[in-house]
Design an enzyme around this catalytic site. Structure first.
Site, short mmCIF file in Angstrom:
data_model
loop_
_atom_site.label_atom_id
_atom_site.label_comp_id
_atom_site.label_asym_id
_atom_site.label_seq_id
_atom_site.Cartn_x
_atom_site.Cartn_y
_atom_site.Cartn_z
N CYS A 121 36.09 21.29 82.66
CA CYS A 121 35.68 22.57 83.26
C CYS A 121 35.17 22.43 84.69
CB CYS A 121 34.63 23.24 82.39
SG CYS A 121 35.14 23.37 80.67
N HIS A 262 31.08 28.32 86.34
CA HIS A 262 32.02 28.18 85.24
C HIS A 262 31.62 29.15 84.13
CE1 HIS A 262 34.37 26.86 81.98
NE2 HIS A 262 33.43 26.16 81.39
N ASN A 292 36.03 31.54 77.89
CA ASN A 292 35.94 30.27 78.62
C ASN A 292 37.34 29.71 78.84
OD1 ASN A 292 35.67 27.55 79.33
ND2 ASN A 292 33.90 27.21 78.02
O1 UT7 Z 1 33.24 24.82 78.89
C1 UT7 Z 1 32.65 23.60 78.65
C2 UT7 Z 1 31.24 23.73 78.44
N1 UT7 Z 1 31.00 24.34 77.13
C3 UT7 Z 1 29.89 24.97 76.98
O2 UT7 Z 1 29.13 25.12 77.89
C4 UT7 Z 1 29.54 25.47 75.58
C5 UT7 Z 1 28.07 25.24 75.36
N2 UT7 Z 1 27.63 25.64 74.01
C6 UT7 Z 1 27.52 26.93 73.66
O3 UT7 Z 1 27.89 27.84 74.39
C7 UT7 Z 1 26.83 27.24 72.36
O4 UT7 Z 1 26.30 26.04 71.85
C8 UT7 Z 1 27.75 27.88 71.28
C9 UT7 Z 1 28.12 29.29 71.70
C10 UT7 Z 1 28.99 27.06 71.06
C11 UT7 Z 1 26.98 27.99 69.96
O5 UT7 Z 1 25.80 28.74 70.15
P1 UT7 Z 1 24.38 28.16 69.71
O6 UT7 Z 1 23.40 29.21 70.01
O7 UT7 Z 1 24.20 26.83 70.36
O8 UT7 Z 1 24.54 28.04 68.15
P2 UT7 Z 1 24.37 26.74 67.23
O9 UT7 Z 1 25.58 25.89 67.28
O10 UT7 Z 1 23.03 26.12 67.48
O11 UT7 Z 1 24.30 27.43 65.80
C12 UT7 Z 1 23.25 28.34 65.44
C13 UT7 Z 1 23.63 29.01 64.13
C14 UT7 Z 1 24.10 28.02 63.06
O12 UT7 Z 1 23.71 28.52 61.81
P3 UT7 Z 1 22.40 27.96 61.06
O13 UT7 Z 1 22.64 26.51 60.87
O14 UT7 Z 1 21.25 28.28 61.99
O15 UT7 Z 1 22.38 28.76 59.79
C15 UT7 Z 1 25.59 28.06 63.19
O16 UT7 Z 1 26.24 27.70 61.99
O17 UT7 Z 1 24.74 29.89 64.35
C16 UT7 Z 1 25.81 29.53 63.49
N3 UT7 Z 1 27.06 29.78 64.19
C17 UT7 Z 1 27.71 30.95 64.12
N4 UT7 Z 1 27.43 32.08 63.45
C18 UT7 Z 1 28.28 33.11 63.59
C19 UT7 Z 1 27.74 28.95 65.02
N5 UT7 Z 1 28.83 29.57 65.49
C20 UT7 Z 1 28.84 30.81 64.94
C21 UT7 Z 1 29.69 31.91 65.04
N6 UT7 Z 1 29.38 33.03 64.35
N7 UT7 Z 1 30.80 31.89 65.79
#
Ligand code: UT7
Length: 344
Positions: A121, A262, A292
């Site tokens: 990215c 980005h 993205n």
């Molecule tokens: O382009 C290259 C660079 N990439 C990035 O910059 C991406 C960086 N990361 C992110 O943008 C975020 O980490 C994500 C959007 C991918 C995920 O968001 P998050 O707030 O970090 O969520 P998480 O992975 O910490 O998950 C929190 C909760 C989990 O559930 P529990 O364990 O708390 O019950 C996940 O299972 O949200 C759940 N979860 C979802 N729920 C509904 C993860 N993805 C989803 C989803 N829908 N799509």
């Protein structure tokens, strides 16, 4: 291209922009019908409402050609004037031939050297840095940098942690020599890489450790991401690289007319905006509609900002990329378009 050393040094000028988005719109509701997620979760946690997916058979090369043609049309420059085509991409049509070589041929840049660039990215800002160095070193006079991605094809569409983010599109810029002119050009770059975090965001390729001689290319591997780890890196590095670059240039955030980062997650950009005290109206985002698109996200947003009247000739831009590698790249550049359609 032929380069004769000792050519007169020139300023590298950000001379034109262009973009291409595939037609198919994929809404959060469509994803929610396939994986356990919701429009509300995606919008709140990422800022994305919809994204575009390439058509069957449509490649990064196809999209890069459309974006390159848009850049040339905006500049009023013909392909025969292009010395170099650089295509930052993580989803090339093939490892070789390079997508850049295919693009150069298809747009008619038959005198151009061409290569792909792998910096995930951060690829577009890395590409701009190379283009600026080539021009200012007297090696090239006109360089096309076209980020293009078909991430939908390498994203596991059953993995809710990644399928909600990654999407397709292409965007690019023309960097030209301004010999003895008045262009301010690129004021500076801050580029970096920290491979110790490489495992946090991986797209396997043909040289994968698991690959066996004569066996199938593990190109079917999809993106693996530790979302929270990349999120922590991205929030930290966007602030750090901006502070470092502005300090090195003796500038403050108040000197910047428009910030284009980005488009990974609106929460990353909001965090940086707060820490760096960037006024909301100086930030341009397209996440809501395109998701993205990795190396394409910054130039797609730039072209859209121009079309929306948010980018004017002479504006000082701060561009910030970050992502797989882990890599980052930022630049401060004045937008000095060759074309006549942009109001000053
Ligand atoms: O382009 C290259 C660079 N990439 C990035 O910059 C991406 C960086 N990361 C992110 O943008 C975020 O980490 C994500 C959007 C991918 C995920 O968001 P998050 O707030 O970090 O969520 P998480 O992975 O910490 O998950 C929190 C909760 C989990 O559930 P529990 O364990 O708390 O019950 C996940 O299972 O949200 C759940 N979860 C979802 N729920 C509904 C993860 N993805 C989803 C989803 N829908 N799509």
């Amino acid at each position: 291209m032929i380069s004769v050393r000792g050519a007169r040094p020139a300023r590298a000028r950000l001379a034109a922009l262009g973009a291409y988005a595939p037609e198919r719109v994929v809404t959060n509701a469509e994803l929610a019908s396939r994986v356990d997620t919701s429009d509300e979760w995606i919008v709140t946690r990422t800022g994305i409402r919809e994204r575009r997916f390439a058509a069957a058979g449509e490649t990064a090369g196809d999209m890069a050609v459309a974006a390159a043609e848009a850049v040339l049309a905006s500049a009023g420059v013909t392909a025969s004037q292009i010395d170099m085509v650089i295509v930052p991409t993580g989803t090339p049509d093939a490892m070789f031939p390079s997508t850049a070589a295919l693009v150069a041929d298809r747009i008619g840049a038959h005198d151009a050297a061409a290569y792909d660039l792998s910096a995930a990215c951060s690829g577009f800002v890395y590409g701009l840095a190379q283009a600026a160095a080539l021009v200012e070193g007297g090696m090239a006079r006109s360089v096309l940098v076209i980020g293009s991605e078909v991430l939908s094809r390498v994203t596991d569409q059953t993995d809710r942690g990644t399928c909600i983010l990654f999407a397709d599109g292409a965007g690019g810029a023309l960097v030209t020599a301004d010999e003895g002119g008045t262009a301010t050009g690129f004021l500076g770059f801050d580029l970096g890489a920290d491979g110790s975090g490489g495992d946090d965001l991986v797209l396997p390729a043909s040289g994968d450790r698991e690959a066996v001689p004569g066996g199938p290319v593990p190109a079917s591997g999809c993106i693996r991401m530790d979302g929270p780890a990349v999120f922590r890196f991205a929030t930290r590095i966007m602030v750090e690289t901006t502070e470092r670059l502005l300090a090195a240039l003796g500038l403050g955030i108040g000197d910047i007319d428009l910030v284009v980062a980005h488009q990974a997650n609106s929460r990353i950009i909001d965090h940086a905006a707060e820490r760096l005290a960037i006024p909301r109206e100086r930030i341009f985002n397209t996440l809501e509609r395109y998701g993205n698109t990795s190396s394409a996200s910054i130039p797609m947003a730039l072209a859209e900002a121009r079309d929306a009247g948010r980018l004017r000739a002479g504006d000082l831009l701060l561009l910030v990329g970050f992502g797989g590698g882990l890599t980052w790249g930022s630049t401060v550049v004045r937008y000095e378009p060759l074309g006549a359609e942009v109001p000053a």
